[in-house]
Design a protein around this motif. Structure first.
Motif, mmCIF file in Angstrom:
data_model
loop_
_atom_site.group_PDB
_atom_site.id
_atom_site.type_symbol
_atom_site.label_atom_id
_atom_site.label_comp_id
_atom_site.label_asym_id
_atom_site.label_seq_id
_atom_site.Cartn_x
_atom_site.Cartn_y
_atom_site.Cartn_z
ATOM 1 N N LYS A 23 0.833 -1.198 0.000
ATOM 2 C CA LYS A 23 0.000 0.000 0.000
ATOM 3 C C LYS A 23 0.868 1.249 0.000
ATOM 4 O O LYS A 23 0.599 2.218 -0.728
ATOM 5 C CB LYS A 23 -0.919 -0.007 1.221
ATOM 6 C CG LYS A 23 -1.760 1.252 1.382
ATOM 7 C CD LYS A 23 -2.752 1.421 0.250
ATOM 8 C CE LYS A 23 -3.651 2.625 0.490
ATOM 9 N NZ LYS A 23 -4.625 2.801 -0.620
ATOM 10 N N GLU A 68 2.136 1.866 -3.366
ATOM 11 C CA GLU A 68 1.116 2.464 -4.232
ATOM 12 C C GLU A 68 0.985 3.957 -3.968
ATOM 13 O O GLU A 68 0.785 4.755 -4.898
ATOM 14 C CB GLU A 68 -0.230 1.764 -3.995
ATOM 15 C CG GLU A 68 -0.302 0.360 -4.587
ATOM 16 C CD GLU A 68 -0.194 0.391 -6.099
ATOM 17 O OE1 GLU A 68 -0.851 1.239 -6.730
ATOM 18 O OE2 GLU A 68 0.576 -0.429 -6.644
ATOM 19 N N LYS A 97 3.823 5.659 -5.691
ATOM 20 C CA LYS A 97 3.625 5.637 -7.138
ATOM 21 C C LYS A 97 2.608 6.674 -7.586
ATOM 22 O O LYS A 97 2.812 7.381 -8.585
ATOM 23 C CB LYS A 97 3.199 4.235 -7.569
ATOM 24 C CG LYS A 97 2.951 4.095 -9.064
ATOM 25 C CD LYS A 97 2.536 2.661 -9.386
ATOM 26 C CE LYS A 97 2.227 2.519 -10.887
ATOM 27 N NZ LYS A 97 1.804 1.125 -11.207
ATOM 28 N N ASN A 98 1.499 6.795 -6.848
ATOM 29 C CA ASN A 98 0.389 7.640 -7.284
ATOM 30 C C ASN A 98 0.476 9.078 -6.785
ATOM 31 O O ASN A 98 0.054 10.005 -7.486
ATOM 32 C CB ASN A 98 -0.939 7.022 -6.830
ATOM 33 C CG ASN A 98 -1.188 5.662 -7.457
ATOM 34 O OD1 ASN A 98 -0.816 5.408 -8.598
ATOM 35 N ND2 ASN A 98 -1.801 4.754 -6.685
#
Length: 821
Positions: free
Chosen positions: A60, A63, A66-67
């Motif tokens: 998580k 992520e 990354k985002n």
């Protein structure tokens, strides 16, 4: 290989253990840490019991990076994968990820890694197969394409020249880091390079990471660094390299996920200011409800039952969902509250209850191997006749507790493995380990030379792991020596070092047979000798020697190999020469007492004595022992064995040194003849005797014959080693002397300069081997009338002769004559 998911879940639900629900406090701690100041150490740790969701939290956080933070640089290492637990492999994987994903260059680390790899794999050529990152280009790739390999010595001048031309390295970086480190790299032992790999990696990352980018590195399944061998004694040793890595990179945010709270403050209280540790407990009821509804479980009573029985642990939640789906799929009815247990133990029992017997028996068998593939699954099903269809392998892998860790290789969750093993009968335990052992043992027998470094190592390791579960230490010992012969056959013994160390640990912990331990210590020390890691072999050999002498006395035949190998350590290192001589004579006396004076066993000891006396410049004694070794080998092996060829060359070399030219020539020719019949004229083993024969002709004034042989040997060396290998310098020096005598002075100067360049590169500027070339160059310049240049060269050679030991007597005589001319 690149850091990426090892498996896909496109056809399955997302299990609780692989998804993250709403744990805001842990996410907030991570986001706050991202904003920390540069050059300020920060280590976030998330710890908790197995299956609680640490890995899903780590994913998580990835992520989020990354985002929401696309300019940040990050990577993850999961120590669940055994190969990632070693420092060099872990850093290699991080390098690959950073280079591939963010185009960050690692020239210093790649060079250090390549030299380390070459030193521990001296018989394996560096190419794109052995070091895949060469395909990406860069400094090391340029070096290999230029000289054909990575030399462990003499690399500094060549690499500095390439570095100055390379776009890979900024000039300022070369000036402040590369030049000094290149010189040091040549001198370090492999273990010393390995310990410094974090430093090289950190230097590159600091230099080449994108500006204004935060770097985040995750370590997952941290407890796996210790495997199953964690003790209080090694609590801080296995992860020592991690702390060094962190110390090198204060600008990096480190995130560590594991089962236990880190205890680094016990080592140094300053770690207390660096570590921010968070205990991960059970999932909240709301998290559980969201997950269960996503899996189609909407009944409120069943949800409450699962919340209670799973204790909020994702692993048990997954098992409950598996149970729910098994009931729906196999029995075609809606599950009831009573279908689920009220405790973690009952969760497992209810899950098993709804499986077919063939599935249960097959899963119980698959709990034994550390990983499995289709072929091992097939072998177990067929040997135990579980009744499970061989065509349903993929169906068996549908369960949440089975994951694909590498392409085609499956792993079972440790909690499920433990539960299944509790239900095994003793006869099944022994029988299953036996079947798995024979499966891997059979695979090992069919392993080719090309597969030894990959499949062969894994196969040997798994075979040993299962063999020690049911066989006696003595039986395992006999098998291990037979199984490892293929590695010796192809001179790939370096691959078995960690496995051999594991086996020796097993002997120490499970056997009182000290003699067996001494035997294997001597064997492993022999491998370390072949790898020139004498620091490791010396302590093993001393330990083995003490055991043998205590239990068997100082004149037992089993002691011979240990004595001889310890002597080699001493005289190759140039230390304890008298003790080395004493050890060899002790070994020789034992052999003669047990086998007589003409036994083939004596040849190796005679050869070692010949080498020892040659190093000590006791040439008459050296020739005597080389002669004895040759006589024995001719008597017992005949004239067509390669070991006889080696003895002919050894004898010829010392005879040439003693100016016995006719005898030396005969012996060099015999060595060449034998090797040529067994190998071929262009084989690398022919280069030494061919060159030695050239020297013999040279000494006799047969310059044309000498030139032809020198050039032939040089071509063999260049094809094998490239242009700047240390052995090339010897050929260049020989050619320089030959052309001087032929009055081809330009050619002579060219070869002298090339020999000097290479030799200074790998020996340094102050070495007897450099001094002899300077004297030859001085004589050349004096002959050409360049007196000032000649005197400068003589003076340089004089400084070497005054500060080192080992310059030949005839060279010193020529030096004094030149200075007085």
């Amino acid at each position: 290989m690149a850091i990426k998911p090892k498996f896909t879940l496109q056809n399955y639900k997302t299990p609780a253990s692989r998804q993250f629900t709403d744990r805001e406090e842990f996410v907030d701690a991570f986001i706050n840490a991202i904003g920390k100041e540069e050059e300020q150490y920060k280590v976030l740790t998330y710890y908790g019991i197995g299956g609680i969701g640490k890995t899903s939290l780590r994913k998580k956080l990835g992520e989020i990076l990354k985002n929401e933070y696309p300019n940040h640089v990050w990577a993850a290492i999961d120590f669940e994968v055994p190969n990632f637990r070693d420092i060099h492999n872990a850093l290699f994987v991080l390098r690959k990820h950073f280079r591939t994903q963010y185009q960050i260059r690692f020239p210093l680390f790649e060079l250090a890694y390549s030299i380390y790899w070459s030193k521990v794999n001296p018989n394996v050529s560096v190419n794109k197969d052995s070091l895949p990152f060469l395909e990406e280009g860069g400094l090391v790739a340029d070096l290999v394409s230029t000289i054909g390999d990575i030399p462990v010595v003499g690399i500094a001048p060549k690499i500095l020249t390439l570095a100055m031309k390379s776009k890979e390295i900024a000039p300022k970086y070369l000036n402040k880091v590369m030049k000094t480190e290149l010189i040091k790299l040549e001198q370090y032992e492999p273990n010393e390079i390995m310990q410094r790999l974090p430093m090289y990696f950190a230097a590159d990352l600091k230099e080449y990471k994108p500006e204004k980018s935060q770097v985040v590195i995750f370590f997952d399944t941290y407890e796996a660094l210790w495997g199953k061998s964690r003790t209080e004694g090694n609590a801080f040793t296995q992860d020592e390299w991690v702390r060094e890595f962190i110390a090198q990179l204060p600008e990096v945010l480190w995130v560590i996920c594991g089962r236990e709270k880190l205890r680094w403050e016990e080592l140094d209280s300053d770690w207390g200011d660096v570590l921010e540790q968070h205990l991960i407990g059970q999932l909240s009821d709301n998290d559980i409800r969201i997950f269960l509804e996503s899996c189609g479980i909407t009944d409120n009573k069943i949800q409450k039952n699962i919340m209670q029985s799973s204790l909020g642990v994702p692993y048990y939640l997954d098992i409950c969902v598996d149970t729910y789906e098994e009931i729906m799929g196999k029995f075609g009815r809606k599950p009831l509250e009573s279908d689920f247990g009220k405790s973690p133990k009952e969760v497992f029992e209810r899950f098993i209850k709804y499986l077919d017997q063939s599935e249960i028996e097959t899963l119980k068998l698959l709990a034994f191997p550390r990983f499995f593939d289709y072929e091992l699954f097939k072998s177990l099903v067929m040997n135990f006749n579980t009744g499970f269809p061989l065509t349903a392998f993929d169906s068996l892998c549908r369960f949440s507790f089975i994951q694909e860790v590498q392409p085609g290789k499956m792993d079972m969750h440790e909690l499920m493995r433990t539960s299944l093993m509790e239900h095994q009968r003793d006869d099944i335990v022994q029988g299953t380990h036996t079947i798995i052992f024979h499966f891997y043992d059979q695979l090992l027998q069919g392993t080719s030379e090309r597969e030894l470094s990959s499949q062969g190592v894994t196969t040997l390791s798994e075979a040993l792991h299962h063999h020690i579960q049911f066989a006696s230490v003595e039986d395992v010992s006999n098998w291990f020596e037979e199984a490892t012969k293929v590695f010796y056959q192809y001179k790939q013994w370096h691959y078995i070092v960690p496995i051999y160390e594991e086996f020796i640990k097993h002997i120490t912990e499970n056997s009182n047979d000290s003699l067996l331990l001494a035997h294997h210590l001597t064997n492993l020390a022999g491998i370390y000798n072949d790898l020139w890691q004498f620091g490791r072999s010396e302590s093993m050999l001393i330990n083995a020697k003490d055991i043998y002498e205590k239990l068997l006395g100082s004149d037992h035949i089993d002691l011979v190999k240990t004595l001889s190998r310890l002597a080699v350590v001493y005289f190759i290192k140039g230390i304890k020469m008298d003790q080395a001589e004493s050890l060899l004579f002790q070994a020789l006396d034992i052999q003669i007492k047990n086998f007589g004076e003409h036994s083939p066993e004596l040849a190796v000891t005679y050869t070692s004595l010949g080498k020892l006396y040659r190093i000590k410049n006791l040439d008459e004694k050296s020739e005597l022992y080389y002669m004895n070794a040759l006589k024995i080998r001719i008597e017992h092996l005949g004239e067509t064995d390669v070991r006889t060829a080696y003895s002919y060359n050894n004898l010829g070399w010392i005879q040439l040194k003693r100016k016995k030219f006719e005898e030396a020539e005969t012996n060099f020719k015999k060595s060449i003849e034998i090797r040529e019949k067994l190998l071929n004229r262009k084989h690398r083993d022919l280069a030494i005797p061919i060159n030695n024969l050239g020297r013999c002709y040279h000494k006799q004034g047969k310059l044309n014959f000498a030139e032809e042989l020198y050039l032939e040997a040089l071509k063999i060396k260049e094809n094998k080693f490239g242009e700047d290998h240390p052995s090339i310098a010897a050929s260049y020096h020989d050619l320089g002397r030959l052309y001087f005598q032929q009055e081809q002075f330009d050619l002579s100067r060219h070869y002298y300069e090339e020999a000097l360049r290479i030799r200074e590169g790998y020996l340094g500027e102050v070495h007897p081997g450099v001094g002899t070339i300077l004297i030859d160059m001085a004589e050349l310049e004096m002959t050409l009338g360049n007196r000032d240049k000649a005197l400068e060269l003589y003076q340089n050679a004089k400084r070497i002769s005054e500060t080192t030991i080992g310059m030949p007597v005839d060279s010193i005589t020529r030096l004094n004559k030149g200075l007085n001319s």
